[in-house]
Design a protein around this motif. Structure first.
Motif, PDB file in Angstrom:
ATOM      1  N   LEU A 115       0.837  -1.191   0.000  1.00 47.08           N
ATOM      2  CA  LEU A 115       0.000   0.000   0.000  1.00 47.08           C
ATOM      3  C   LEU A 115       0.875   1.245   0.000  1.00 47.08           C
ATOM      4  CD1 LEU A 115      -2.418  -1.308   2.742  1.00 47.08           C
ATOM      5  CD2 LEU A 115      -3.153  -0.690   0.419  1.00 47.08           C
ATOM      6  N   CYS A 116       0.375   2.293  -0.619  1.00 42.95           N
ATOM      7  CA  CYS A 116       1.112   3.554  -0.687  1.00 42.95           C
ATOM      8  C   CYS A 116       0.166   4.708  -0.381  1.00 42.95           C
ATOM      9  CB  CYS A 116       1.716   3.731  -2.079  1.00 42.95           C
ATOM     10  SG  CYS A 116       2.509   5.336  -2.358  1.00 42.95           S
ATOM     11  N   LEU A 117       0.568   5.584   0.521  1.00 46.54           N
ATOM     12  CA  LEU A 117      -0.226   6.764   0.844  1.00 46.54           C
ATOM     13  C   LEU A 117       0.237   7.929  -0.022  1.00 46.54           C
ATOM     14  CD1 LEU A 117      -2.328   8.171   2.686  1.00 46.54           C
ATOM     15  CD2 LEU A 117      -0.411   8.781   4.191  1.00 46.54           C
ATOM     16  N   SER A 118      -0.697   8.476  -0.794  1.00 48.54           N
ATOM     17  CA  SER A 118      -0.401   9.642  -1.626  1.00 48.54           C
ATOM     18  C   SER A 118      -1.211  10.831  -1.107  1.00 48.54           C
ATOM     19  CB  SER A 118      -0.732   9.351  -3.091  1.00 48.54           C
ATOM     20  OG  SER A 118      -0.422  10.463  -3.909  1.00 48.54           O
ATOM     21  N   TRP A 119      -0.726  11.430  -0.027  1.00 49.02           N
ATOM     22  CA  TRP A 119      -1.368  12.594   0.585  1.00 49.02           C
ATOM     23  C   TRP A 119      -0.585  13.829   0.142  1.00 49.02           C
ATOM     24  CZ3 TRP A 119      -2.481  13.041   6.595  1.00 49.02           C
ATOM     25  CH2 TRP A 119      -3.159  14.247   6.841  1.00 49.02           C
ATOM     26  N   LEU A 120      -1.159  14.571  -0.820  1.00 46.70           N
ATOM     27  CA  LEU A 120      -0.475  15.714  -1.408  1.00 46.70           C
ATOM     28  C   LEU A 120      -1.193  17.023  -1.046  1.00 46.70           C
ATOM     29  CD1 LEU A 120      -0.006  14.183  -4.997  1.00 46.70           C
ATOM     30  CD2 LEU A 120       1.457  13.890  -3.008  1.00 46.70           C
ATOM     31  N   TYR A 121      -0.839  17.640   0.049  1.00 42.19           N
ATOM     32  CA  TYR A 121       0.168  17.302   1.051  1.00 42.19           C
ATOM     33  C   TYR A 121      -0.388  17.708   2.409  1.00 42.19           C
ATOM     34  CZ  TYR A 121       3.508  17.126  -2.825  1.00 42.19           C
ATOM     35  OH  TYR A 121       4.150  16.821  -3.992  1.00 42.19           O
ATOM     36  N   PRO A 122       0.012  17.031   3.494  1.00 45.70           N
ATOM     37  CA  PRO A 122      -0.302  17.559   4.833  1.00 45.70           C
ATOM     38  C   PRO A 122       0.438  18.884   4.997  1.00 45.70           C
ATOM     39  CG  PRO A 122       1.246  15.724   4.963  1.00 45.70           C
ATOM     40  CD  PRO A 122       0.802  15.794   3.545  1.00 45.70           C
ATOM     41  N   SER A 123      -0.275  19.937   5.364  1.00 48.83           N
ATOM     42  CA  SER A 123       0.335  21.266   5.295  1.00 48.83           C
ATOM     43  C   SER A 123       0.311  22.054   6.598  1.00 48.83           C
ATOM     44  CB  SER A 123      -0.352  22.095   4.211  1.00 48.83           C
ATOM     45  OG  SER A 123      -1.746  22.159   4.435  1.00 48.83           O
ATOM     46  N   THR A 124      -0.213  21.449   7.651  1.00 46.02           N
ATOM     47  CA  THR A 124      -0.216  22.120   8.951  1.00 46.02           C
ATOM     48  C   THR A 124       0.430  21.207   9.990  1.00 46.02           C
ATOM     49  OG1 THR A 124      -2.361  21.233   9.666  1.00 46.02           O
ATOM     50  CG2 THR A 124      -2.382  23.274   8.357  1.00 46.02           C
ATOM     51  N   THR A 125       0.815  21.791  11.104  1.00 43.94           N
ATOM     52  CA  THR A 125       1.426  21.002  12.173  1.00 43.94           C
ATOM     53  C   THR A 125       0.469  19.922  12.672  1.00 43.94           C
ATOM     54  OG1 THR A 125       2.784  22.887  12.851  1.00 43.94           O
ATOM     55  CG2 THR A 125       2.495  21.124  14.454  1.00 43.94           C
ATOM     56  N   SER A 126      -0.809  20.259  12.804  1.00 45.93           N
ATOM     57  CA  SER A 126      -1.782  19.270  13.283  1.00 45.93           C
ATOM     58  C   SER A 126      -1.956  18.136  12.272  1.00 45.93           C
ATOM     59  CB  SER A 126      -3.123  19.937  13.574  1.00 45.93           C
ATOM     60  OG  SER A 126      -3.685  20.504  12.403  1.00 45.93           O
ATOM     61  N   GLU A 127      -1.935  18.453  10.987  1.00 42.46           N
ATOM     62  CA  GLU A 127      -2.037  17.401   9.971  1.00 42.46           C
ATOM     63  C   GLU A 127      -0.818  16.489  10.000  1.00 42.46           C
ATOM     64  OE1 GLU A 127      -4.962  19.636   6.725  1.00 42.46           O
ATOM     65  OE2 GLU A 127      -2.862  19.215   6.194  1.00 42.46           O
ATOM     66  N   MET A 128       0.359  17.046  10.253  1.00 39.25           N
ATOM     67  CA  MET A 128       1.556  16.221  10.364  1.00 39.25           C
ATOM     68  C   MET A 128       1.484  15.319  11.599  1.00 39.25           C
ATOM     69  SD  MET A 128       3.572  16.669   7.780  1.00 39.25           S
ATOM     70  CE  MET A 128       4.176  17.859   6.551  1.00 39.25           C
ATOM     71  N   THR A 129       0.933  15.844  12.677  1.00 40.47           N
ATOM     72  CA  THR A 129       0.747  15.030  13.888  1.00 40.47           C
ATOM     73  C   THR A 129      -0.221  13.889  13.619  1.00 40.47           C
ATOM     74  OG1 THR A 129       1.179  16.937  15.320  1.00 40.47           O
ATOM     75  CG2 THR A 129      -0.008  15.077  16.295  1.00 40.47           C
ATOM     76  N   ASN A 130      -1.293  14.191  12.890  1.00 42.13           N
ATOM     77  CA  ASN A 130      -2.269  13.161  12.545  1.00 42.13           C
ATOM     78  C   ASN A 130      -1.680  12.135  11.583  1.00 42.13           C
ATOM     79  OD1 ASN A 130      -4.152  14.486  14.135  1.00 42.13           O
ATOM     80  ND2 ASN A 130      -5.028  15.633  12.426  1.00 42.13           N
ATOM     81  N   LEU A 131      -0.829  12.592  10.667  1.00 41.65           N
ATOM     82  CA  LEU A 131      -0.133  11.674   9.769  1.00 41.65           C
ATOM     83  C   LEU A 131       0.728  10.707  10.571  1.00 41.65           C
ATOM     84  CD1 LEU A 131       0.957  10.669   7.005  1.00 41.65           C
ATOM     85  CD2 LEU A 131       2.639  12.543   7.116  1.00 41.65           C
TER      86      LEU A 131
END
Length: 357
Positions: A115-131
């Motif tokens: 599987l490959c995650l193509s999230w273009l793109y997490p752009s906030t600190t909270s989104e990176m934490t959730n990632l």
């Protein structure tokens, strides 16, 4: 996580109209089917309705020509609304579980190896934490499923921005290193008519003496400095380019004055289309060794792209370096021209990796 071996990968883009059965899979160790959908309401991973049959038969089809090729289902992509759906999914544990469980089920039921995650793109600190939470939970679920079924664990990868940070938001690099088998670094589109409308530029240069941060060399170094081992990184080989409209047809070098895109609404063009343009328009072709980039021009149209020379140099650079990368991936196989770039990358990697130089 098991040892992966060299990755010579390519993406099949379902929206390209290129048939899965036409993929020359003997030129790849891994093939990505792109892109599976994420339902924005219930967060289930599904196949796009129009291409459902091609996704379902993807592994079986590509293994006809190469029984050893591994297949991965890439989820997300750059279509409108996908990033927000992924951000919403990743924001809650119950949503992440639905996404994770459905992705594993879909992959297993259709014989994908990963599987490959193509999230273009997490752009906030909270989104990176959730990632970060998503990747930890996904890895745990993948390993748990493998233990329960006694099957080889699914490969787990992700596409990431060419930098380890997007604005003030930094990727969770330690977690990425600990949970993913490797990352596909999207080290291209450094310039396009959208980002550089008034000046032509090399879309995916290996090196950049004008702006050292906008090139492949800098991109890979950033990710290694952020804590990713070279053997966890696959380099992007773009089989696509960008076309600009020249302000003055007599000024046609790199960084020449321009007036926005040419040939298409945004200027995007496949390598195969570039070759047709060169033939039909009797275009002049150039290779700049300083930047390791190809370009061509005819009249007021200027196109930056990767051809045999730039692909060869990129592969040589990263196959022979002291910190040799895991491999490369092509975006996308349907944009190649008679498999010339795919063949060149495949042969060059082996030759350089086995060289004592």
């Amino acid at each position: 996580m098991a040892s992966t071996g060299v990755v010579k990968a390519g993406y099949w883009n379902c929206g390209s109209t290129f048939l899965v059965s036409d993929i020359k899979s003997s030129l790849f160790t891994h093939l990505f089917a792109a892109f599976a959908d994420v339902n924005s309401s219930n967060y289930q991973v599904t196949f796009p309705t129009l291409y459902k049959l091609q996704f379902e038969s993807f592994t079986q089809t590509v293994q006809i020509k190469n029984s050893g090729v591994k297949t991965l289902l890439s989820i997300g992509g750059g279509a409108s609304g996908v990033a927000s759906a992924l951000a919403s999914m990743a924001s809650k544990k119950e949503n992440r579980k639905i996404f994770i469980d459905s992705s594993i089920t879909l992959a297993r039921e259709n014989n994908f190896h990963g599987l490959c995650l193509s999230w273009l793109y997490p752009s906030t600190t909270s989104e990176m934490t959730n990632l970060e939470s998503l990747l930890k939970e996904w890895r745990a679920a993948v390993d748990d499923e493998a233990n329960k079924t006694r099957k080889c664990p699914l490969l787990l990868t992700a596409e990431v921005f060419y930098s380890s940070a997007i604005g003030s938001a930094s990727y969770p690099c330690t977690t990425i290193a600990n949970t993913l088998d490797w990352i596909n670094v999207l080290a291209f589109n450094f310039y396009s008519p959208g980002s550089s409308p008034t000046e032509t530029a090399p879309p995916a240069a290996l090196k950049n003496k004008q702006n050292g941060s906008l090139c492949v060399e800098a991109s890979i170094k950033i990710w290694i400095d952020a804590g990713l081992k070279a053997k966890k990184i696959a380099l992007c080989l773009p089989f696509v380019g960008w076309a600009w409209t020249l302000t003055n047809p007599l000024k046609h070098d790199l960084f020449a004055p321009a007036a926005g895109p040419a040939l298409s609404v945004d200027g995007s063009i496949s390598f195969a289309q570039v070759k047709v343009f060169i033939t039909d328009q009797k275009a002049t072709t150039e290779y700049n060794d300083t930047y390791s980039t190809n370009y061509c021009y005819a009249g007021v149209t200027w196109i930056g792209y990767d051809d045999l020379e730039s692909v060869t140099n990129k592969v040589k650079y990263h196959a022979r370096k002291e910190q040799q990368l895991l491999g490369y991936f092509a975006w996308h196989v349907g944009a190649d021209n008679n498999w010339s770039l795919s063949q060149k990358a495949f042969d060059t990697w082996d030759k350089c990796a086995n060289s004592k130089q």
